[in-house]
Design a protein around this motif. Structure first.
Motif, PDB file in Angstrom:
ATOM      1  N   TYR A  61      36.325  37.041  45.356  1.00 28.56           N
ATOM      2  CA  TYR A  61      36.921  36.255  44.107  1.00 28.56           C
ATOM      3  C   TYR A  61      35.973  36.812  42.844  1.00 28.56           C
ATOM      4  O   TYR A  61      36.526  36.772  41.826  1.00 28.56           O
ATOM      5  N   ALA A  62      34.663  36.887  43.111  1.00 32.62           N
ATOM      6  CA  ALA A  62      34.140  37.221  42.054  1.00 32.62           C
ATOM      7  C   ALA A  62      34.513  38.829  41.398  1.00 32.62           C
ATOM      8  O   ALA A  62      34.549  39.022  40.265  1.00 32.62           O
ATOM      9  N   ASP A  63      34.847  39.755  42.362  1.00 31.91           N
ATOM     10  CA  ASP A  63      35.499  40.851  42.082  1.00 31.91           C
ATOM     11  C   ASP A  63      36.946  40.576  41.627  1.00 31.91           C
ATOM     12  O   ASP A  63      37.175  41.386  40.449  1.00 31.91           O
ATOM     13  N   VAL A  64      37.770  39.646  42.085  1.00 26.57           N
ATOM     14  CA  VAL A  64      38.961  39.331  41.377  1.00 26.57           C
ATOM     15  C   VAL A  64      38.773  39.262  39.924  1.00 26.57           C
ATOM     16  O   VAL A  64      39.423  39.693  39.055  1.00 26.57           O
ATOM     17  N   ILE A  65      37.802  38.307  39.557  1.00 20.46           N
ATOM     18  CA  ILE A  65      37.637  37.977  38.154  1.00 20.46           C
ATOM     19  C   ILE A  65      37.147  39.008  37.287  1.00 20.46           C
ATOM     20  O   ILE A  65      37.818  39.173  36.144  1.00 20.46           O
ATOM     21  N   ALA A  66      36.279  39.699  37.613  1.00 21.67           N
ATOM     22  CA  ALA A  66      35.439  40.715  37.132  1.00 21.67           C
ATOM     23  C   ALA A  66      36.630  41.844  36.898  1.00 21.67           C
ATOM     24  O   ALA A  66      36.641  42.264  35.691  1.00 21.67           O
ATOM     25  N   ASN A  67      37.352  42.307  37.967  1.00 21.66           N
ATOM     26  CA  ASN A  67      38.490  43.084  37.519  1.00 21.66           C
ATOM     27  C   ASN A  67      39.337  43.042  36.491  1.00 21.66           C
ATOM     28  O   ASN A  67      39.939  43.593  35.731  1.00 21.66           O
ATOM     29  N   ASN A  76      43.364  45.007  25.676  1.00 21.90           N
ATOM     30  CA  ASN A  76      43.260  44.006  24.494  1.00 21.90           C
ATOM     31  C   ASN A  76      42.007  44.612  23.410  1.00 21.90           C
ATOM     32  O   ASN A  76      41.924  44.248  22.337  1.00 21.90           O
ATOM     33  N   HIS A  77      41.768  45.904  23.838  1.00 21.90           N
ATOM     34  CA  HIS A  77      40.621  46.628  22.919  1.00 21.90           C
ATOM     35  C   HIS A  77      39.228  45.726  22.616  1.00 21.90           C
ATOM     36  O   HIS A  77      39.017  45.704  21.391  1.00 21.90           O
ATOM     37  N   VAL A  78      39.061  45.099  23.734  1.00 20.76           N
ATOM     38  CA  VAL A  78      37.945  44.285  23.453  1.00 20.76           C
ATOM     39  C   VAL A  78      36.672  44.984  24.590  1.00 20.76           C
ATOM     40  O   VAL A  78      37.020  45.131  25.599  1.00 20.76           O
ATOM     41  N   ALA A  79      35.560  44.877  23.954  1.00 21.81           N
ATOM     42  CA  ALA A  79      34.443  45.343  24.628  1.00 21.81           C
ATOM     43  C   ALA A  79      34.061  44.386  26.045  1.00 21.81           C
ATOM     44  O   ALA A  79      33.984  43.161  25.811  1.00 21.81           O
ATOM     45  N   PHE A  80      34.122  44.985  27.273  1.00 22.00           N
ATOM     46  CA  PHE A  80      33.714  44.203  28.477  1.00 22.00           C
ATOM     47  C   PHE A  80      32.353  44.428  28.775  1.00 22.00           C
ATOM     48  O   PHE A  80      31.699  45.442  28.774  1.00 22.00           O
TER      49      PHE A  80
END
Length: 222
Positions: A61-67, A76-80
């Protein structure tokens, strides 16, 4: 449905019982850099990408959230930043129940065994369940099932673990897309929709509607 007494009442956890706070987490991270209209779009996209991420093979689930967060930021043109995804995941076990949950659950639990089927990790869910204020016969995770809802495989794992079938349960959720549509397709005739106002009604799928878990005992005539 009050004439039907199931072997188990099965529940979605996050959103239905636990106060799901992904939107608040997104606001905490990006509210200072996005105007309100853009923030609303960001939250909507984040929810959509989380759903998209769980439809294939299982992954942590950590990968689900991160991805999902990375894809949302890109759109949305926001820095990740990777640490943003890690922070959101780490916060999930701190979430508590909606205020209406503990008393309603406790009343049902005196008469019918309660079961959770959750899109969670094994190490993650225990803290949230402990805050719900009622005993559970079983708590099953996507990690155990090797599949996330809305995939049928997750529900089938739960049936196998309980030794029962769709005819034996009442499934309770606030989400059609994650739970109640699949429950319908699997032949779970007895369903309860908790209207938390995050999805519109969809009568085609056949359910009893309640405003909150305080009303759940009445569904079974308790």
């Amino acid at each position: 449905m009050s004439s039907f007494r199931p072997k188990y009442v099965t529940f979605d956890c996050y959103g239905t019982l636990t106060n799901f706070q992904m939107a608040e987490a997104a606001r905490d991270l990006y509210g200072a850099v996005l105007e309100e209209a853009a923030m609303v779009d960001f939250i909507r996209d984040f929810a959509a990408y989380r759903l998209d991420e769980i439809l294939g093979d299982w992954k942590p689930y950590a990968d689900v959230i991160a991805n999902a967060l990375e894809r949302t930021c890109k759109k949305n043109h926001v820095a990740f930043k990777p640490e943003h995804g890690e922070a959101v995941y780490a916060h999930v076990p701190t979430w508590g129940p909606h205020p209406d949950v503990p008393a309603g659950l406790a009343k049902v639990a005196k008469e019918i065994p309660l079961v959770i089927l959750s899109n969670a990790m094994n190490a993650q869910i225990g803290s949230n369940v402990a805050k719900l204020g009622a005993p559970f016969h079983g708590v099953y995770t996507a990690q155990q099932a090797n599949a996330y809802k809305p995939r049928m495989k997750a529900f089938e794992f739960m049936f196998d673990m309980l030794g029962c079938g769709p005819e034996d349960v009442t499934h309770c959720s606030s989400s059609f897309r994650y739970d109640l549509m699949t429950a319908h397709d699997l032949g779970i005739r007895n369903k309860v929709w908790v209207n938390r106002r995050h999805e519109p009604a969809n009568p085609y799928y056949g359910y009893v509607e309640i405003e909150n878990i305080s009303a759940l005992p009445g569904v079974f005539g308790l």
